[in-house]
Design a protein around this motif. Structure first.
Motif, PDB file in Angstrom:
ATOM      1  N   GLN A 121       0.548  -1.267   0.134  1.00  0.00           N
ATOM      2  CA  GLN A 121      -0.030   0.005  -0.089  1.00  0.00           C
ATOM      3  C   GLN A 121       0.823   1.352  -0.163  1.00  0.00           C
ATOM      4  OE1 GLN A 121      -2.751  -0.378   3.389  1.00  0.00           O
ATOM      5  NE2 GLN A 121      -4.259  -1.753   2.379  1.00  0.00           N
ATOM      6  N   GLN A 122       2.163   1.424   0.352  1.00  0.00           N
ATOM      7  CA  GLN A 122       3.018   2.294   0.423  1.00  0.00           C
ATOM      8  C   GLN A 122       3.752   2.303  -0.779  1.00  0.00           C
ATOM      9  OE1 GLN A 122       3.785   2.725   5.321  1.00  0.00           O
ATOM     10  NE2 GLN A 122       5.013   1.423   4.273  1.00  0.00           N
ATOM     11  N   GLY A 123       3.501   1.484  -1.654  1.00  0.00           N
ATOM     12  CA  GLY A 123       4.169   1.440  -2.914  1.00  0.00           C
ATOM     13  C   GLY A 123       5.453   0.810  -3.032  1.00  0.00           C
ATOM     14  N   LEU A 124       5.837   0.029  -1.969  1.00  0.00           N
ATOM     15  CA  LEU A 124       7.337  -0.398  -2.043  1.00  0.00           C
ATOM     16  C   LEU A 124       7.215  -1.621  -2.864  1.00  0.00           C
ATOM     17  CD1 LEU A 124       8.468  -0.171   1.647  1.00  0.00           C
ATOM     18  CD2 LEU A 124       8.455   1.587  -0.137  1.00  0.00           C
ATOM     19  N   ASP A 125       8.213  -2.050  -3.291  1.00  0.00           N
ATOM     20  CA  ASP A 125       8.496  -3.353  -3.864  1.00  0.00           C
ATOM     21  C   ASP A 125       8.942  -4.403  -2.688  1.00  0.00           C
ATOM     22  OD1 ASP A 125       9.455  -5.522  -5.514  1.00  0.00           O
ATOM     23  OD2 ASP A 125      11.518  -4.835  -5.795  1.00  0.00           O
ATOM     24  N   VAL A 126       7.655  -5.274  -2.481  1.00  0.00           N
ATOM     25  CA  VAL A 126       7.881  -6.092  -1.252  1.00  0.00           C
ATOM     26  C   VAL A 126       8.238  -7.490  -1.769  1.00  0.00           C
ATOM     27  CG1 VAL A 126       6.396  -6.805   0.755  1.00  0.00           C
ATOM     28  CG2 VAL A 126       5.991  -4.732  -0.188  1.00  0.00           C
ATOM     29  N   HIS A 127       9.064  -7.976  -0.914  1.00  0.00           N
ATOM     30  CA  HIS A 127       9.398  -9.577  -1.125  1.00  0.00           C
ATOM     31  C   HIS A 127       9.119 -10.304   0.344  1.00  0.00           C
ATOM     32  CE1 HIS A 127      11.922  -8.781  -4.727  1.00  0.00           C
ATOM     33  NE2 HIS A 127      11.626  -7.757  -4.264  1.00  0.00           N
ATOM     34  N   VAL A 128       8.752 -11.357   0.253  1.00  0.00           N
ATOM     35  CA  VAL A 128       8.280 -12.080   1.389  1.00  0.00           C
ATOM     36  C   VAL A 128       9.007 -13.657   1.395  1.00  0.00           C
ATOM     37  CG1 VAL A 128       6.460 -13.365   2.720  1.00  0.00           C
ATOM     38  CG2 VAL A 128       5.760 -11.138   1.292  1.00  0.00           C
ATOM     39  N   TYR A 129       9.458 -13.715   2.622  1.00  0.00           N
ATOM     40  CA  TYR A 129      10.462 -15.031   2.672  1.00  0.00           C
ATOM     41  C   TYR A 129       9.558 -15.989   3.515  1.00  0.00           C
ATOM     42  CZ  TYR A 129      13.553 -18.336   4.736  1.00  0.00           C
ATOM     43  OH  TYR A 129      13.832 -19.499   5.353  1.00  0.00           O
ATOM     44  N   ASP A 130       9.243 -17.180   3.465  1.00  0.00           N
ATOM     45  CA  ASP A 130       8.715 -18.032   4.214  1.00  0.00           C
ATOM     46  C   ASP A 130       9.283 -19.424   3.531  1.00  0.00           C
ATOM     47  OD1 ASP A 130       6.068 -18.021   6.089  1.00  0.00           O
ATOM     48  OD2 ASP A 130       6.412 -20.059   5.272  1.00  0.00           O
ATOM     49  N   ARG A 131       9.406 -20.551   4.563  1.00  0.00           N
ATOM     50  CA  ARG A 131      10.031 -21.699   3.979  1.00  0.00           C
ATOM     51  C   ARG A 131       8.827 -22.636   3.294  1.00  0.00           C
ATOM     52  NH1 ARG A 131      11.041 -24.367  10.191  1.00  0.00           N
ATOM     53  NH2 ARG A 131       9.096 -23.899  10.499  1.00  0.00           N
ATOM     54  N   ASN A 132       7.535 -22.056   3.738  1.00  0.00           N
ATOM     55  CA  ASN A 132       6.428 -23.042   3.017  1.00  0.00           C
ATOM     56  C   ASN A 132       6.078 -22.813   1.670  1.00  0.00           C
ATOM     57  OD1 ASN A 132       4.311 -24.397   4.851  1.00  0.00           O
ATOM     58  ND2 ASN A 132       4.631 -22.490   6.115  1.00  0.00           N
ATOM     59  N   LYS A 133       6.332 -24.030   0.863  1.00  0.00           N
ATOM     60  CA  LYS A 133       6.270 -23.852  -0.640  1.00  0.00           C
ATOM     61  C   LYS A 133       4.752 -24.258  -0.967  1.00  0.00           C
ATOM     62  CE  LYS A 133      10.966 -25.424  -1.952  1.00  0.00           C
ATOM     63  NZ  LYS A 133      11.892 -25.830  -0.704  1.00  0.00           N
ATOM     64  N   GLY A 134       4.073 -25.082  -0.006  1.00  0.00           N
ATOM     65  CA  GLY A 134       2.539 -25.247  -0.232  1.00  0.00           C
ATOM     66  C   GLY A 134       1.657 -24.429   0.301  1.00  0.00           C
ATOM     67  N   GLY A 135       0.406 -24.577   0.304  1.00  0.00           N
ATOM     68  CA  GLY A 135      -0.665 -23.849   0.980  1.00  0.00           C
ATOM     69  C   GLY A 135      -0.840 -22.451   0.433  1.00  0.00           C
ATOM     70  N   ALA A 136      -1.663 -21.673   1.099  1.00  0.00           N
ATOM     71  CA  ALA A 136      -2.186 -20.372   0.430  1.00  0.00           C
ATOM     72  C   ALA A 136      -1.015 -19.341   0.567  1.00  0.00           C
ATOM     73  CB  ALA A 136      -3.204 -20.052   1.330  1.00  0.00           C
ATOM     74  N   LYS A 137      -0.249 -19.564   1.252  1.00  0.00           N
ATOM     75  CA  LYS A 137       0.780 -18.213   1.428  1.00  0.00           C
ATOM     76  C   LYS A 137       1.546 -17.793   0.179  1.00  0.00           C
ATOM     77  CE  LYS A 137       1.853 -19.499   6.251  1.00  0.00           C
ATOM     78  NZ  LYS A 137       2.792 -19.857   7.073  1.00  0.00           N
ATOM     79  N   PRO A 138       1.896 -18.659  -0.694  1.00  0.00           N
ATOM     80  CA  PRO A 138       2.606 -18.307  -1.974  1.00  0.00           C
ATOM     81  C   PRO A 138       1.670 -17.390  -2.810  1.00  0.00           C
ATOM     82  CG  PRO A 138       3.140 -20.406  -1.761  1.00  0.00           C
ATOM     83  CD  PRO A 138       2.237 -20.059  -0.656  1.00  0.00           C
ATOM     84  N   ALA A 139       0.431 -17.758  -2.996  1.00  0.00           N
ATOM     85  CA  ALA A 139      -0.499 -17.192  -3.912  1.00  0.00           C
ATOM     86  C   ALA A 139      -1.128 -16.030  -2.946  1.00  0.00           C
ATOM     87  CB  ALA A 139      -1.798 -18.043  -3.972  1.00  0.00           C
ATOM     88  N   LEU A 140      -1.220 -15.773  -1.768  1.00  0.00           N
ATOM     89  CA  LEU A 140      -1.628 -14.537  -1.206  1.00  0.00           C
ATOM     90  C   LEU A 140      -0.726 -13.720  -1.328  1.00  0.00           C
ATOM     91  CD1 LEU A 140      -3.053 -16.206   2.000  1.00  0.00           C
ATOM     92  CD2 LEU A 140      -4.277 -14.487   0.763  1.00  0.00           C
ATOM     93  N   THR A 141       0.639 -13.785  -1.189  1.00  0.00           N
ATOM     94  CA  THR A 141       1.781 -12.862  -1.437  1.00  0.00           C
ATOM     95  C   THR A 141       1.827 -12.422  -2.816  1.00  0.00           C
ATOM     96  OG1 THR A 141       3.038 -14.365   0.187  1.00  0.00           O
ATOM     97  CG2 THR A 141       4.141 -12.692  -1.241  1.00  0.00           C
ATOM     98  N   ARG A 142       1.471 -13.347  -3.800  1.00  0.00           N
ATOM     99  CA  ARG A 142       1.523 -12.806  -5.224  1.00  0.00           C
ATOM    100  C   ARG A 142       0.416 -12.168  -5.575  1.00  0.00           C
ATOM    101  NH1 ARG A 142       2.278 -18.426  -6.855  1.00  0.00           N
ATOM    102  NH2 ARG A 142       4.204 -18.982  -5.833  1.00  0.00           N
ATOM    103  N   ASP A 143      -0.780 -12.301  -5.062  1.00  0.00           N
ATOM    104  CA  ASP A 143      -1.825 -11.606  -5.292  1.00  0.00           C
ATOM    105  C   ASP A 143      -1.915  -9.979  -4.672  1.00  0.00           C
ATOM    106  OD1 ASP A 143      -2.823 -13.694  -6.699  1.00  0.00           O
ATOM    107  OD2 ASP A 143      -4.263 -14.434  -5.097  1.00  0.00           O
ATOM    108  N   LEU A 144      -0.952 -10.023  -3.682  1.00  0.00           N
ATOM    109  CA  LEU A 144      -0.713  -8.611  -3.174  1.00  0.00           C
ATOM    110  C   LEU A 144       0.309  -7.895  -4.333  1.00  0.00           C
ATOM    111  CD1 LEU A 144       0.285  -8.686   0.456  1.00  0.00           C
ATOM    112  CD2 LEU A 144      -1.601  -7.849  -0.334  1.00  0.00           C
ATOM    113  N   GLY A 145       0.853  -8.455  -5.273  1.00  0.00           N
ATOM    114  CA  GLY A 145       1.826  -7.915  -6.172  1.00  0.00           C
ATOM    115  C   GLY A 145       3.259  -7.735  -5.406  1.00  0.00           C
ATOM    116  N   ALA A 146       3.261  -8.891  -4.232  1.00  0.00           N
ATOM    117  CA  ALA A 146       4.750  -8.781  -3.963  1.00  0.00           C
ATOM    118  C   ALA A 146       5.264 -10.195  -4.497  1.00  0.00           C
ATOM    119  CB  ALA A 146       4.487  -9.038  -2.382  1.00  0.00           C
ATOM    120  N   THR A 147       6.736 -10.597  -3.972  1.00  0.00           N
ATOM    121  CA  THR A 147       7.358 -11.635  -4.675  1.00  0.00           C
ATOM    122  C   THR A 147       7.604 -12.735  -3.448  1.00  0.00           C
ATOM    123  OG1 THR A 147       8.569 -10.216  -6.022  1.00  0.00           O
ATOM    124  CG2 THR A 147       9.493 -12.291  -5.809  1.00  0.00           C
ATOM    125  N   TYR A 148       7.494 -13.947  -3.534  1.00  0.00           N
ATOM    126  CA  TYR A 148       7.471 -15.034  -2.572  1.00  0.00           C
ATOM    127  C   TYR A 148       8.816 -15.630  -2.723  1.00  0.00           C
ATOM    128  CZ  TYR A 148       5.495 -18.473   0.742  1.00  0.00           C
ATOM    129  OH  TYR A 148       5.509 -19.419   1.674  1.00  0.00           O
TER     130      TYR A 148
END
Ligand code: BGC
Length: 350
Positions: A196-223
């Motif tokens: 929301q602040q206009g930053l290029d956001v990267h999210v690190y999490d060891r989980n490969k499956g589940g909802a987290k990767p898609a939730l991150t990407r749907d924000l416009g951030a990189t997982y």
């Protein structure tokens, strides 16, 4: 009324029990609970590692991520029966210290603050709770059931506010890139505010499956499932939301020059690691870096949280709530499931 209680310090003493209605001494506003968010702090309290009961009592009513509807208000109060509300968690220390006296109990200087459902005050995990009008946050009714996300969002809104304030020590500092470690509710809400602040956001999490990767990407951030190369990424802000010692060690001193590492996840004590303090010091000093901790929230941050949730896509926010458990099946809310993000106990459905 039914209430979720624990014996602080005694592992796995959690129980749903019948209790008298809350005493008027808890506050003049009576609220009927709709939902309660469950977080890592609740799990720590249940494990017996954290938390304390109100003075003179053995059990603590658990719960600090509230959502409810006002039932009764005192005369001369702006609230009305039917208002959708959440309760602020922390109360100022009794002295009060300069921060608490200024309404910044989240920055308490003497540690004598109390917290509903956590430290020396009953929480919001009961069918009814009472609260002082000045610690009620009235929500936009359109937020509906998503209002249960206000408390965790307030904690993240504070962490972002503090990062941006610290950044102002250089008049020319303009953050571009943020790294969030951990894609739990706190990490994903932190990523949402970063976007929301206009930053290029990267999210690190060891989980490969589940909802987290898609939730991150749907924000416009990189997982990222591998810890990113910080020399390449050059994050201006790193928000550490895992509380995991090996991840913390990799973030500290790893921001870009003039960058800021905010530690927002709480770890248990006793995770000893060897580290190169000389190298850490060199990075910190020669690059003007900051590492700081952030916890809790005051009125300003609850207001910022509401603005952030109002701006967010409600469909995306609903996906953060991975399970809604009716009170009658409350034990399931405390089971750990692989796909869990935010689990919410539904007080309205039983
Ligand atoms: C809560 C904060 C609280 C902290 C420490 C967190 O889970 O969200 O409000 O200050 O725990 O007790």
């Amino acid at each position: 009324m039914l209430a979720l209680t624990v014996l602080p310090g005694k592992p796995h003493s959690i129980n749903l029990e019948d209790m008298p209605l809350p005493p008027v001494g808890d506050g003049a506003v009576l609220v009927r609970a709709l939902a309660l968010g469950i977080c890592g702090t609740d799990r720590e309290i249940i494990a017996g590692d954290y938390g304390s009961a109100p003075p003179g009592e053995e059990r603590l009513i658990l719960g600090h991520e509230s959502l409810g509807r006002v039932e009764e208000t005192p005369d001369g109060c702006d609230l009305r029966p039917g208002d959708l509300v959440v309760g602020i968690v922390r109360r100022p220390d009794p002295v009060p210290c300069p921060s608490c006296a200024a309404g910044e109990w989240d920055m308490c200087r003497n540690g004598r603050y109390t917290e509903r459902g956590i430290k020396a005050r009953n929480g919001y995990g009961s069918e009814y709770f009472r609260i002082e009008p000045e610690f009620v946050v009235k929500l936009d009714p359109d937020l509906g059931a998503l209002g249960v996300l206000i408390e965790p969002t307030s904690v993240v809104a504070k962490a972002w506010e503090q990062c941006l304030r610290i950044g102002q020590r250089s008049a020319a500092w303009r953050p571009c890139t943020a790294l969030i470690t951990g894609a739990g509710p706190i990490g994903l809400l932190a990523a949402m505010i970063g976007v929301q602040q206009g930053l290029d956001v990267h999210v690190y999490d060891r989980n490969k499956g589940g909802a987290k990767p898609a939730l991150t990407r749907d924000l416009g951030a990189t997982y990222h499932t591998d810890f990113p190369d910080l020399d390449k990424l050059q994050p201006d802000v790193v928000m550490e939301c895992t509380g995991a010692a090996p991840v913390i060690a990799r973030t500290m001193g790893g921001a870009a020059a003039a960058g800021i590492v905010c530690l927002a996840g709480v770890s248990g004590a006793g995770h000893e690691m060897t580290s190169d303090i000389g190298g850490f010091n060199r990075a910190m000093v020669l690059d003007n870096q900051t590492v700081f901790g952030s916890v809790n929230a005051n009125h300003r941050h609850y207001a910022a949280a509401e603005r952030a949730l109002d701006r967010a896509d409600p469909a995306w926010l609903s996906r953060l709530i991975s399970r809604r458990v009716p009170l009658s099946r409350w034990t399931e809310a405390f089971e750990r499931r692989d796909d869990d993000i935010k689990v919410v106990l539904d007080f309205a459905a039983h």
